[in-house]
Design a protein around this motif. Structure first.
Motif, mmCIF file in Angstrom:
data_model
loop_
_atom_site.group_PDB
_atom_site.id
_atom_site.type_symbol
_atom_site.label_atom_id
_atom_site.label_comp_id
_atom_site.label_asym_id
_atom_site.label_seq_id
_atom_site.Cartn_x
_atom_site.Cartn_y
_atom_site.Cartn_z
ATOM 1 N N ILE B 192 35.369 34.749 -7.370
ATOM 2 C CA ILE B 192 35.069 36.174 -7.469
ATOM 3 C C ILE B 192 35.718 36.871 -6.271
ATOM 4 O O ILE B 192 35.595 36.402 -5.137
ATOM 5 C CB ILE B 192 33.540 36.426 -7.436
ATOM 6 C CG1 ILE B 192 32.879 35.778 -8.662
ATOM 7 C CG2 ILE B 192 33.231 37.922 -7.378
ATOM 8 C CD1 ILE B 192 31.376 35.708 -8.585
ATOM 9 N N HIS B 193 36.435 37.945 -6.541
ATOM 10 C CA HIS B 193 37.012 38.736 -5.459
ATOM 11 C C HIS B 193 36.142 39.938 -5.190
ATOM 12 O O HIS B 193 35.695 40.599 -6.119
ATOM 13 C CB HIS B 193 38.412 39.231 -5.838
ATOM 14 C CG HIS B 193 39.410 38.139 -5.923
ATOM 15 N ND1 HIS B 193 40.046 37.638 -4.823
ATOM 16 C CD2 HIS B 193 39.839 37.411 -6.974
ATOM 17 C CE1 HIS B 193 40.852 36.658 -5.195
ATOM 18 N NE2 HIS B 193 40.741 36.494 -6.495
ATOM 19 N N VAL B 194 35.930 40.203 -3.909
ATOM 20 C CA VAL B 194 35.228 41.425 -3.535
ATOM 21 C C VAL B 194 36.171 42.254 -2.680
ATOM 22 O O VAL B 194 36.807 41.733 -1.761
ATOM 23 C CB VAL B 194 33.948 41.094 -2.737
ATOM 24 C CG1 VAL B 194 33.410 42.338 -2.038
ATOM 25 C CG2 VAL B 194 32.886 40.510 -3.652
ATOM 26 N N MET B 213 48.437 41.007 -7.792
ATOM 27 C CA MET B 213 48.648 39.632 -7.352
ATOM 28 C C MET B 213 47.990 38.647 -8.316
ATOM 29 O O MET B 213 48.556 37.621 -8.671
ATOM 30 C CB MET B 213 48.029 39.486 -5.965
ATOM 31 C CG MET B 213 48.526 38.320 -5.185
ATOM 32 S SD MET B 213 50.140 38.700 -4.520
ATOM 33 C CE MET B 213 49.661 39.895 -3.259
ATOM 34 N N LEU B 214 46.785 38.994 -8.743
ATOM 35 C CA LEU B 214 46.040 38.090 -9.615
ATOM 36 C C LEU B 214 46.691 37.976 -10.992
ATOM 37 O O LEU B 214 46.713 36.900 -11.585
ATOM 38 C CB LEU B 214 44.600 38.574 -9.783
ATOM 39 C CG LEU B 214 43.722 38.437 -8.552
ATOM 40 C CD1 LEU B 214 42.402 39.139 -8.762
ATOM 41 C CD2 LEU B 214 43.502 36.975 -8.213
ATOM 42 N N SER B 215 47.230 39.082 -11.480
ATOM 43 C CA SER B 215 47.799 39.053 -12.826
ATOM 44 C C SER B 215 48.998 38.110 -12.872
ATOM 45 O O SER B 215 49.318 37.548 -13.913
ATOM 46 C CB SER B 215 48.192 40.462 -13.274
ATOM 47 O OG SER B 215 49.269 40.904 -12.478
ATOM 48 N N GLN B 227 38.241 34.020 -15.583
ATOM 49 C CA GLN B 227 39.134 34.949 -14.887
ATOM 50 C C GLN B 227 38.375 35.536 -13.711
ATOM 51 O O GLN B 227 37.386 36.241 -13.919
ATOM 52 C CB GLN B 227 39.562 36.080 -15.837
ATOM 53 C CG GLN B 227 40.423 35.634 -16.995
ATOM 54 C CD GLN B 227 41.696 34.926 -16.535
ATOM 55 O OE1 GLN B 227 42.152 35.090 -15.405
ATOM 56 N NE2 GLN B 227 42.264 34.117 -17.399
ATOM 57 N N PRO B 228 38.807 35.261 -12.481
ATOM 58 C CA PRO B 228 38.071 35.796 -11.328
ATOM 59 C C PRO B 228 38.014 37.323 -11.370
ATOM 60 O O PRO B 228 39.062 37.965 -11.367
ATOM 61 C CB PRO B 228 38.899 35.319 -10.125
ATOM 62 C CG PRO B 228 39.658 34.139 -10.624
ATOM 63 C CD PRO B 228 39.929 34.400 -12.077
ATOM 64 N N PRO B 229 36.827 37.880 -11.465
ATOM 65 C CA PRO B 229 36.733 39.345 -11.489
ATOM 66 C C PRO B 229 36.951 39.937 -10.094
ATOM 67 O O PRO B 229 36.789 39.244 -9.091
ATOM 68 C CB PRO B 229 35.293 39.594 -11.948
ATOM 69 C CG PRO B 229 34.547 38.386 -11.516
ATOM 70 C CD PRO B 229 35.514 37.237 -11.546
ATOM 71 N N ALA B 247 28.013 39.009 -11.403
ATOM 72 C CA ALA B 247 29.224 38.176 -11.531
ATOM 73 C C ALA B 247 28.934 36.753 -11.044
ATOM 74 O O ALA B 247 29.398 35.768 -11.643
ATOM 75 C CB ALA B 247 30.370 38.794 -10.729
ATOM 76 N N ILE B 248 28.160 36.644 -9.973
ATOM 77 C CA ILE B 248 27.802 35.320 -9.441
ATOM 78 C C ILE B 248 26.971 34.550 -10.477
ATOM 79 O O ILE B 248 27.219 33.372 -10.732
ATOM 80 C CB ILE B 248 27.039 35.471 -8.103
ATOM 81 C CG1 ILE B 248 28.001 35.908 -6.997
ATOM 82 C CG2 ILE B 248 26.333 34.166 -7.728
ATOM 83 C CD1 ILE B 248 27.324 36.314 -5.706
ATOM 84 N N ASP B 249 26.004 35.242 -11.085
ATOM 85 C CA ASP B 249 25.162 34.592 -12.100
ATOM 86 C C ASP B 249 25.987 34.188 -13.323
ATOM 87 O O ASP B 249 25.783 33.125 -13.897
ATOM 88 C CB ASP B 249 24.005 35.513 -12.498
ATOM 89 C CG ASP B 249 22.976 35.654 -11.377
ATOM 90 O OD1 ASP B 249 22.982 34.794 -10.471
ATOM 91 O OD2 ASP B 249 22.194 36.615 -11.393
ATOM 92 N N ARG B 250 26.933 35.066 -13.707
ATOM 93 C CA ARG B 250 27.811 34.743 -14.837
ATOM 94 C C ARG B 250 28.652 33.505 -14.515
ATOM 95 O O ARG B 250 28.846 32.637 -15.350
ATOM 96 C CB ARG B 250 28.756 35.921 -15.113
ATOM 97 C CG ARG B 250 28.509 36.584 -16.439
ATOM 98 C CD ARG B 250 29.553 37.600 -16.888
ATOM 99 N NE ARG B 250 30.527 38.073 -15.939
ATOM 100 C CZ ARG B 250 30.378 39.168 -15.183
ATOM 101 N NH1 ARG B 250 29.291 39.896 -15.275
ATOM 102 N NH2 ARG B 250 31.339 39.546 -14.361
#
Lengths: 148, 331
Positions: B192-194, B213-215, B227-229, B247-250
């Motif tokens: 997960i990105h913050v 960058m992620l794409s 897919q890291p949100p 997001a962490i729970d997902r």
């Protein structure tokens, strides 16, 4: 490295100190210098910032399992706050955490506080080396907290 | 009195969540006191319940603040939180200023939250040697969620990825070209990105850079099905924290359903065993009472031996040592 670290069995038994400011006292230049001196003497120093309550400080000292709780007090409330800290440490089964006070206070108060169980009081003219030496001395005098 | 109770007697108290016993055992692990190892072995049997979340990012990206906000949000869902916050030790004095708690004061006094600051004490990789044992103690004590905050990292202090179930990488606007700097190491390990401090005007550019960058890596990551949100947060404006917790729970659900949790557990177990073996070996060499280490170093300095051959010679002495003293030189 301190002498405590020369015993290979306790090579990593680094002295841990919590430096705290309690109550309405906004002066933290001094404690930051003290924190830095202790760090440079090889200790782990936890600093929590200004305006903490005695309850918060004791709870933090227990979670961090510090050897020494160093509280700087320049507000004149030392005869209220130090006895409260000592009482809380005892209630929490944590009397082996050594309370070292710092600040400006009358000699008779220093004597009274030591009588109450404060391990040492460092007054305004204490040089950095003496602070480091005092922390090491009180920890040495208490003895190790390991089980053997 | 807890003071000098044998570690084995503290185990039951740790399992009951007694803070004094948890913190004392963490200290003994940190001091590498061999007396505590049988107790830790018992503790380990009671672990495996907590969700371990690694929080990492460059210095000043807002990790401690994010940990505080995340803990406050998770407390509202009735979960208990253990926090281990790591700061660097001075390479010169060995001492450390541990200041992460300055940003976590609101959490002090809540019995459902336990915070411990740790110094790296020479360990590289962003964690401390005792971090994972401390995680075990908090896990066994019943904390539901454990937040492991690394030191501020540069490019490849990525040990956290082998330790945590869910890795959160924090980026902040205004730290120059940090996205570029991270692209080889940190960006790849993130679940997960913050992007923190999103109340700042330049936050959008950081988010755009990060997503761009992620794409580029989408195809490579598609095997895991995750897919890291990118979650934007602002502690100042109290935004994005619930989204981050969701997001962490997902991610935890994804780990369980995809079978990846088992893989990650295997990876962690292997990392811990190998790292510990390295530590034990190193300690065994350092605590030897003969001069073999000094002699070999001398021969490397004078170019009589190369470091690799010297290391092989050193390792060869381990087997000899075992036959003549029965392994007494163990730390």
């Amino acid at each position: 490295m301190s002498e405590r670290n020369e015993n290979p069995q306790h090579r990593d038994a680094i002295i841990r100190v919590l430096i705290a400011k309690v109550g309405l006292d906004g002066h933290d230049r001094g404690v930051k210098i003290v924190a830095r001196c202790l760090r440079d003497a090889g200790m782990d120093v936890i600093y929590t910032g200004l305006h903490r309550t005695p309850e918060e400080v004791v709870s933090t000292a227990i979670q961090e399992d510090v050897d020494v709780l160093g509280v700087s007090l320049l507000s004149g409330a030392h005869m209220t706050i130090f006895p409260r800290l000592i009482a809380l440490l005892r209630e929490s089964d944590a009397a082996d955490i050594l309370l070292v006070g710092g600040g400006v206070m009358p000699d008779e108060d220093v004597a009274a506080l030591k009588e109450l169980g404060v391990a040492e009081i460092l007054l305004q003219d204490t040089p950095p080396d003496a602070i480091v030496e005092t922390v090491r001395r009180v920890v040495r005098a208490r003895g190790p907290r390991s089980a053997h | 009195m807890v003071t000098a109770k044998p570690s084995l007697e503290l185990v039951a108290e740790v399992l009951n969540g007694h803070p004094r016993s948890i913190s004392r055992l963490i200290s003994r692990v940190e001091a590498r006191d061999p007396e505590c190892r049988p107790a830790l072995a018992q503790i380990y049997e009671h672990t495996g319940r907590a969700h371990l979340i690694g929080i990492t990012g460059v210095p000043g990206s807002g990790k401690s603040t994010l940990v505080r906000e995340l803990a406050l949000a998770a407390r509202k869902t009735d979960r208990t939180i253990g926090i281990i916050a790591i700061d660097p030790s001075s390479p010169f004095s060995g001492g450390a200023i541990l200041g992460d708690r300055i940003r976590m004061n609101e959490l002090t006094g809540d019995p459902g939250i336990f915070i411990r600051s740790m110094a790296t004490r020479g360990a590289l990789g962003g964690l401390a040697r005792a971090s994972m044992d401390a995680v075990d103690l908090l896990d066994a004590a019943g904390f539901d969620m454990i937040l492991l905050e690394t030191v501020g990292v540069g490019q490849d202090e990525v040990d956290i990825v082998q330790a945590a179930h869910t890795t959160v990488v924090v980026s902040a606007p205004g730290l120059g070209d940090d996205v570029q700097a991270m692209k080889a190491g940190l960006l790849e390990i993130s679940d997960i990105h913050v992007v923190s401090k999103c109340d700042r005007a330049d936050a959008n550019k950081t988010i755009i850079d990060l997503k761009a960058m992620l794409s580029l890596g989408l195809r490579m990551n598609s095997t895991t099905g995750w897919q890291p949100p990118v979650v934007r947060t602002s502690a100042e404006a109290k935004e994005g924290i619930d989204e981050l917790l969701a997001a962490i729970d997902r991610h935890r659900e994804h780990l369980q359903h995809s079978g990846e949790l088992a893989q990650r557990r295997r990876r962690t177990a292997e990392m811990r065993m190998l790292k510990t073996a390295e530590d034990i070996l190193r300690a065994r060499f350092i605590s030897r009472d003969d001069d073999i280490v000094v002699d070999l170093v001398e021969r490397v300095i004078t170019r009589a031996l190369d470091p690799y051959t010297a290391a092989l010679n050193l390792l060869a002495t381990l087997d000899e040592g075992k036959s003549d003293d029965g392994g007494k030189k163990r730390p």
